[in-house]
Write an enzyme that holds these catalytic residues in place. Sequence first.
Site, PDB file in Angstrom:
ATOM      1  N   GLU A   1       6.675  -3.076   6.622  1.00  0.00           N
ATOM      2  CA  GLU A   1       6.801  -1.616   6.583  1.00  0.00           C
ATOM      3  C   GLU A   1       5.436  -0.930   6.573  1.00  0.00           C
ATOM      4  O   GLU A   1       5.273   0.149   6.015  1.00  0.00           O
ATOM      5  CB  GLU A   1       7.619  -1.167   5.372  1.00  0.00           C
ATOM      6  CG  GLU A   1       9.105  -1.491   5.501  1.00  0.00           C
ATOM      7  CD  GLU A   1       9.952  -0.786   4.457  1.00  0.00           C
ATOM      8  OE1 GLU A   1       9.412  -0.418   3.397  1.00  0.00           O
ATOM      9  OE2 GLU A   1      11.161  -0.619   4.704  1.00  0.00           O
TER      10      GLU A   1
ATOM     11  N   HIS B   1       0.179  -2.400  -6.881  1.00  0.00           N
ATOM     12  CA  HIS B   1       1.620  -2.226  -6.635  1.00  0.00           C
ATOM     13  C   HIS B   1       2.115  -3.121  -5.505  1.00  0.00           C
ATOM     14  O   HIS B   1       3.322  -3.299  -5.344  1.00  0.00           O
ATOM     15  CB  HIS B   1       1.935  -0.755  -6.331  1.00  0.00           C
ATOM     16  CG  HIS B   1       1.493  -0.303  -4.970  1.00  0.00           C
ATOM     17  ND1 HIS B   1       0.202   0.089  -4.695  1.00  0.00           N
ATOM     18  CD2 HIS B   1       2.173  -0.188  -3.806  1.00  0.00           C
ATOM     19  CE1 HIS B   1       0.113   0.426  -3.417  1.00  0.00           C
ATOM     20  NE2 HIS B   1       1.290   0.269  -2.862  1.00  0.00           N
TER      21      HIS B   1
ATOM     22  N   GLU C   1      -3.880   4.793   4.093  1.00  0.00           N
ATOM     23  CA  GLU C   1      -3.393   3.728   3.206  1.00  0.00           C
ATOM     24  C   GLU C   1      -2.128   3.198   3.866  1.00  0.00           C
ATOM     25  O   GLU C   1      -1.032   3.640   3.575  1.00  0.00           O
ATOM     26  CB  GLU C   1      -3.133   4.298   1.802  1.00  0.00           C
ATOM     27  CG  GLU C   1      -3.047   3.215   0.724  1.00  0.00           C
ATOM     28  CD  GLU C   1      -1.646   2.656   0.575  1.00  0.00           C
ATOM     29  OE1 GLU C   1      -1.261   1.807   1.423  1.00  0.00           O
ATOM     30  OE2 GLU C   1      -0.944   3.047  -0.352  1.00  0.00           O
TER      31      GLU C   1
ATOM     32  N   ASP D   1      -1.729   3.316  -9.282  1.00  0.00           N
ATOM     33  CA  ASP D   1      -2.381   2.057  -8.930  1.00  0.00           C
ATOM     34  C   ASP D   1      -3.882   2.322  -8.863  1.00  0.00           C
ATOM     35  O   ASP D   1      -4.417   2.740  -7.832  1.00  0.00           O
ATOM     36  CB  ASP D   1      -1.852   1.554  -7.584  1.00  0.00           C
ATOM     37  CG  ASP D   1      -2.406   0.188  -7.211  1.00  0.00           C
ATOM     38  OD1 ASP D   1      -3.454  -0.201  -7.746  1.00  0.00           O
ATOM     39  OD2 ASP D   1      -1.789  -0.483  -6.368  1.00  0.00           O
TER      40      ASP D   1
END
Length: 307
Positions: free
Chosen positions: A106, A247, A97, A4
Amino acid sequence: MLKDEVRTLAYRDAIMRNKHVFEGKIVLDVGCGTGILSMFAAKAGAKHVYAVDCSSIINHARNIVKDNGFEDKITLIQGKIEEIDLPTDKVDIIISEWMGYFLLYESMLDSVLFARDKWLVEGGLILPDKATLLITTIEDGEYKESKHGFWDNVYGFDMSAIGKLAMREPLVDTVNGEAVNTKPQVVYSIDILTVKKEDLSFEVPFSLRSVCNDYIHAFVVYFDIEFSHGLHKPVTFSTGPQAPYTHWKQSVLYIEDMLTIRRGEVVEGKLSCKPNARNPRDLDIVLSYEFDGAISQSKGTIEYHMC
């Protein structure tokens, strides 16, 4: 995620274009994965980087760090950030990240906030430092029919009961930017330096104005990210339908009705989001909308579960 480019290059640019911020600093990488962010920080001149991840990927990260000559600058620690001990009392910068689908699904933001409150020095930096959630609408009749209309006649049987369940599961997919038909609106903003865990449950209003004559089949939620606080050269990126692919894609919330909307007409409503009671990494999302247009009128409330 390494493929990505939007995501990875944004982190690289935020770090490497602001080397003066990292020079001689102690850095904590929360959820380090393969260690690429840690290596960016070490390359930018960090005095030392503590890279933490609870998964077995950290074993590969150790090899990657060694192969790239950063063994002396990066210490890799396996475990949950809430359970480990760091070989230092404080850190100057936290990088992570942490974002998930719908920004918070999540996500690792809870862990970042824990690390912030326990180890970040006063006046320290967190990268990224801002996240913004946006909402808009799309025309998507063909896909909606293929996804939800399918259940009305499955080899001659009515399985619409399952179709109603499918409607309540947000679709994570790439939306065609040309399908967007209302002006996007910011509905929620997070300042990572100050946000509290309880702030991550929210209910917010929205008012979306149509930019064309069209049909509305779904609401679309996405997020923008900023690396800005304390940086001379800020960096931003978007996960929106009209931005380059990431993504994370977009989160599509289909509604049962089809709205026929004219340019300038407005759809109003509320969006709420909170962690699921049984599994806090899942999300309970509620979308309420009301539309009183010249051609069609409709209102509804749909509960979605993102799991």
